[in-house]
Design a protein around this motif. Structure first.
Motif, PDB file in Angstrom:
ATOM      1  N   HIS A   1       0.940  -1.280   0.133  1.00 14.15           N
ATOM      2  CA  HIS A   1      -0.128   0.121  -0.004  1.00 14.15           C
ATOM      3  C   HIS A   1       1.082   1.317   0.025  1.00 14.15           C
ATOM      4  CE1 HIS A   1      -3.945  -1.767   1.544  1.00 14.15           C
ATOM      5  NE2 HIS A   1      -3.418  -2.557   0.645  1.00 14.15           N
ATOM      6  N   GLN A   2       1.801   1.267   0.677  1.00 15.71           N
ATOM      7  CA  GLN A   2       2.829   2.360   0.912  1.00 15.71           C
ATOM      8  C   GLN A   2       3.371   2.695  -0.546  1.00 15.71           C
ATOM      9  OE1 GLN A   2       1.935   4.293   3.462  1.00 15.71           O
ATOM     10  NE2 GLN A   2       3.980   4.823   4.015  1.00 15.71           N
ATOM     11  N   LEU A   3       3.881   1.532  -1.227  1.00 13.59           N
ATOM     12  CA  LEU A   3       4.506   1.792  -2.307  1.00 13.59           C
ATOM     13  C   LEU A   3       3.467   2.339  -3.731  1.00 13.59           C
ATOM     14  CD1 LEU A   3       6.893  -1.201  -2.888  1.00 13.59           C
ATOM     15  CD2 LEU A   3       7.501   0.936  -2.031  1.00 13.59           C
ATOM     16  N   ALA A   4       2.324   1.734  -3.330  1.00 14.49           N
ATOM     17  CA  ALA A   4       1.145   2.332  -4.222  1.00 14.49           C
ATOM     18  C   ALA A   4       1.009   3.814  -4.261  1.00 14.49           C
ATOM     19  CB  ALA A   4       0.091   1.195  -4.052  1.00 14.49           C
ATOM     20  N   LYS A   5       1.014   4.362  -2.865  1.00 10.78           N
ATOM     21  CA  LYS A   5       0.669   5.694  -2.393  1.00 10.78           C
ATOM     22  C   LYS A   5       1.866   6.391  -3.117  1.00 10.78           C
ATOM     23  CE  LYS A   5      -1.729   4.122   1.701  1.00 10.78           C
ATOM     24  NZ  LYS A   5      -1.681   4.229   3.413  1.00 10.78           N
ATOM     25  N   TRP A   6       2.992   6.164  -2.555  1.00 14.44           N
ATOM     26  CA  TRP A   6       4.104   7.094  -2.691  1.00 14.44           C
ATOM     27  C   TRP A   6       4.993   6.992  -3.731  1.00 14.44           C
ATOM     28  CZ3 TRP A   6       2.319  10.818  -0.162  1.00 14.44           C
ATOM     29  CH2 TRP A   6       1.536  10.691   1.040  1.00 14.44           C
ATOM     30  N   ALA A   7       5.232   5.685  -4.465  1.00 16.58           N
ATOM     31  CA  ALA A   7       6.040   5.539  -5.607  1.00 16.58           C
ATOM     32  C   ALA A   7       6.052   6.676  -6.681  1.00 16.58           C
ATOM     33  CB  ALA A   7       6.159   4.360  -6.170  1.00 16.58           C
ATOM     34  N   ASN A   8       6.994   7.103  -7.235  1.00 19.21           N
ATOM     35  CA  ASN A   8       7.124   8.200  -8.191  1.00 19.21           C
ATOM     36  C   ASN A   8       6.813   7.519  -9.612  1.00 19.21           C
ATOM     37  OD1 ASN A   8       9.484   7.053  -8.203  1.00 19.21           O
ATOM     38  ND2 ASN A   8      10.570   8.831  -9.174  1.00 19.21           N
ATOM     39  N   ALA A   9       5.604   6.870  -9.575  1.00 19.35           N
ATOM     40  CA  ALA A   9       5.331   6.378 -11.014  1.00 19.35           C
ATOM     41  C   ALA A   9       3.902   6.887 -11.315  1.00 19.35           C
ATOM     42  CB  ALA A   9       4.953   4.638 -10.844  1.00 19.35           C
ATOM     43  N   GLN A  10       3.752   7.239 -12.539  1.00 16.43           N
ATOM     44  CA  GLN A  10       2.378   7.956 -12.927  1.00 16.43           C
ATOM     45  C   GLN A  10       1.191   7.450 -12.706  1.00 16.43           C
ATOM     46  OE1 GLN A  10       5.323   8.107 -15.327  1.00 16.43           O
ATOM     47  NE2 GLN A  10       5.234  10.292 -16.110  1.00 16.43           N
ATOM     48  N   ILE A  11       1.418   5.907 -13.079  1.00 17.87           N
ATOM     49  CA  ILE A  11       0.239   5.089 -13.019  1.00 17.87           C
ATOM     50  C   ILE A  11       0.661   3.668 -12.002  1.00 17.87           C
ATOM     51  CG2 ILE A  11      -1.302   3.428 -14.588  1.00 17.87           C
ATOM     52  CD1 ILE A  11      -1.474   6.357 -15.220  1.00 17.87           C
TER      53      ILE A  11
END
Length: 589
Positions: free
Chosen positions: A247-257
């Motif tokens: 969940h943390q990676l989904a929230k904060w990763a610098n990916a556009q999608i």
């Protein structure tokens, strides 16, 4: 979908596996409709005129003699405007549409297109009549969500040609927006593409990773980074925090999608995602996170066979947005449940089992999935780049990392974030064990970190890891003969390692400020901890007492530094560094 082609009859039903005769001419991975209820299935084995079919819906009540109808096309997903913000099941049926059709519980045989046919999208052309185009070229754009521009591309099968006509205005996904004149005749282009989920979408060239996927999680970004286009696995026992990390990676990763696949996990975890993501603000845009997220759910109470399809559905959608030039992060939670679905189907096919009953081809199936990650130069004339980063959670029974799914995954991925239930029991989160985790991207990304964070950043990381390793060695001595047997220098190492663990590696996912840490703040936090260690060692050499050093007021400030807001961080960092230099001038005692 193609017209019905071949009709056979069921001869055997074994859970999600159905065997049908009279299927001569059927092809592997063709989609079929099973029984009177027309359940969705996929051909996974052919022998003479007999086909073995894995059915993606509950098969209770289906019996021998019922018809099986082939559609003549492989399992495919619909790609086009309307994917962002959607919530699909494992075979890309929108769950909100199914709920409207059948209520809270999905009934069998329901059909719903992946993309709505009624909604009209504003199409803005990006090419002109007479312009030469080829596969992958962007012919127009649609504002799919407030933060994502959907780029309508020439499908890969079209090849080269010239634009004969193109329209501007509002269209449904099935209406023609462009006609291309090719050597094989005219090709009508709509905003809807279909793509077989088991076939990777083509690219010009795969490229080596060159920049990190910044996650805002200190233990990951600093010690075990994943590159954009990279692969990582997060194995760990129950309760060690796999889902929270995802969940943390989904929230904060610098990916556009973000593509989030809930594969075989508990339904309440997907409910948390559904309730939480619309409330979360994207740190870059200030908009709800769902405006750049796609969810694929096949939870533990949904059909087992569809777990396998959900993984391929998610990666195909991710590749589609990569082809537009976006950086995509895909979270799969968890690949163990997918492997268990493979094991169940394999057992019902009476195949020779491998280790722990998993099929012998487990490793190759995992490879096929993870190999679809990567940074690539894309089809089209504009040389755009895109990347798909894949992070898969693994749920080994009892936390046994020697089991087949974990070991097969480790042979493929480049980053291993090993979760430790002992750390979780001590309430240390993320519970990533820094002594057995690794990243094979770290050395390749050093140049990026030197340029973006600080020239000494890789050296500081190595020094911090050496201190943590030395702490582990010293704790063996402490457990045997006590801390009093250590020298002041060794005790100083223990104190610095404790500061690294508690003030740097520990990070609260539920703290308003600490949930995300920028690269600049990560560099600063590590710098002040190591600077205090250096100053303390110098004081010890000058004869100062260890208790005097450990009693310095600046230590309290270092401990609170991780909760300082980003806007105030630079000022606080400079103040702490000045305090360390000032207190390190203490007269030797």
């Amino acid at each position: 979908m193609a017209q019905d082609q071949i009709t056979g009859r069921i001869v055997k039903v074994s859970g999600p596996l159905v065997v049908a005769s009279g299927m001569a001419g059927c092809r592997m991975f063709d989609v079929v409709r099973v029984g009177e209820d027309r359940l969705i299935g996929e051909v996974i084995e052919l022998k003479d005129d007999t086909a073995s079919i894995q059915v993606y819906e509950e098969t209770s009540g289906v019996g021998p003699g019922e018809p099986v109808v082939s559609t003549g096309v492989p399992l495919s997903v619909e790609l086009g405007p309307g994917l962002i913000g959607s919530f699909f099941d494992g075979i890309q049926r929108p769950l909100n549409v199914l709920a409207e059709m059948a209520g809270d519980y999905i009934t069998r045989g329901l059909e719903a297109p992946g993309l709505g046919r009624e909604k009209k999208w504003r199409f803005a052309p990006a090419v002109e009549v007479g312009q030469a185009v080829s596969s992958g070229d962007i012919i127009g754009t649609v504002q799919e969500s407030p933060v994502i521009v959907h780029k309508v591309m020439v499908p890969p099968h079209v090849g080269q040609g010239a634009v004969k006509s193109i329209s501007e205005g509002e269209f449904t996904v099935t209406e023609t927006v462009c006609v291309i004149e090719t050597e094989h005749g005219e090709q009508a282009i709509t905003m809807l593409q279909r793509w077989p989920v088991r076939r990777p979408r083509p690219v010009k060239e795969k490229l080596p990773p060159s920049e990190p996927l910044v996650t805002g999680q200190r233990v990951i970004d600093t010690f075990f980074p994943i590159a954009k286009g990279g692969t990582a696995c997060v194995p760990g026992p129950f309760g060690s925090g796999k889902t929270v990390i995802q969940h943390q990676l989904a929230k904060w990763a610098n990916a556009q999608i973000i593509v989030y696949i809930g594969c075989g996990e508990r339904g309440n975890e997907m409910t948390d995602v559904l309730l939480e993501f619309p409330e979360l603000q994207d740190p870059d845009t200030g908009r709800p996170l769902m405006e750049r997220t796609i969810l694929v759910a096949n939870t533990s109470n949904m059909p087992v066979a569809a777990r396998e399809a959900s993984i391929y559905t998610g990666i195909t959608i991710a590749e589609y947005y990569r082809d537009m030039g976006y950086d995509v992060a895909l979270m799969a939670d968890s690949t163990s449940r997918w492997a268990e679905a493979l094991r169940e189907i394999s057992g019902r096919l009476e195949e020779m089992p491998g280790e722990e009953g998993y099929p012998a081809y487990l490793g190759s199936r995992l490879s096929e999935f993870y190999e679809r990650a990567g940074k690539a130069k894309l089809l089209g004339s504009d040389d755009r780049l895109g990347a798909v980063s894949v992070i898969g959670a693994v749920s080994p029974p009892g936390g046994d990392l020697s089991e087949p799914v974990t070991q097969s995954t480790l042979r493929i991925v480049k980053v291993f974030w090993g979760l430790d239930d002992r750390l979780a029991a001590r309430k240390h989160f993320p519970a990533i064990n820094w002594l057995n985790s690794y990243s094979l991207y770290a050395d390749r990304l050093d140049q990026y970190y030197r340029e973006s964070a600080g020239r000494d950043f890789p050296d500081m990381r190595d020094q911090a890891m050496a201190l943590l390793q030395e702490e582990d060695d010293l704790m063996e001595i402490v457990r045997l003969v006590g801390v009093d047997s250590l020298s002041d220098r060794q005790r100083m190492v223990l104190e610095t390692a404790k500061s690294l663990r508690e003030d740097f590696l520990y990070q609260s996912a539920f703290h308003e400020i600490d949930t995300y840490c920028s690269q600049e703040k990560q560099y600063g936090l590590l710098k002040i901890i190591l600077e205090f260690h250096r100053a303390g060692m110098e004081l010890l050499q000058r004869g100062a007492k260890l208790d005097t050093i450990l009693g310095m007021e600046v230590r309290e400030r270092i401990a609170r530094a991780r909760t300082v807001p980003e806007a105030e961080w630079l000022k606080e960092y400079e103040a702490i560094m000045a305090a360390i230099r000032d207190e390190s001038r203490l007269e030797a005692v």
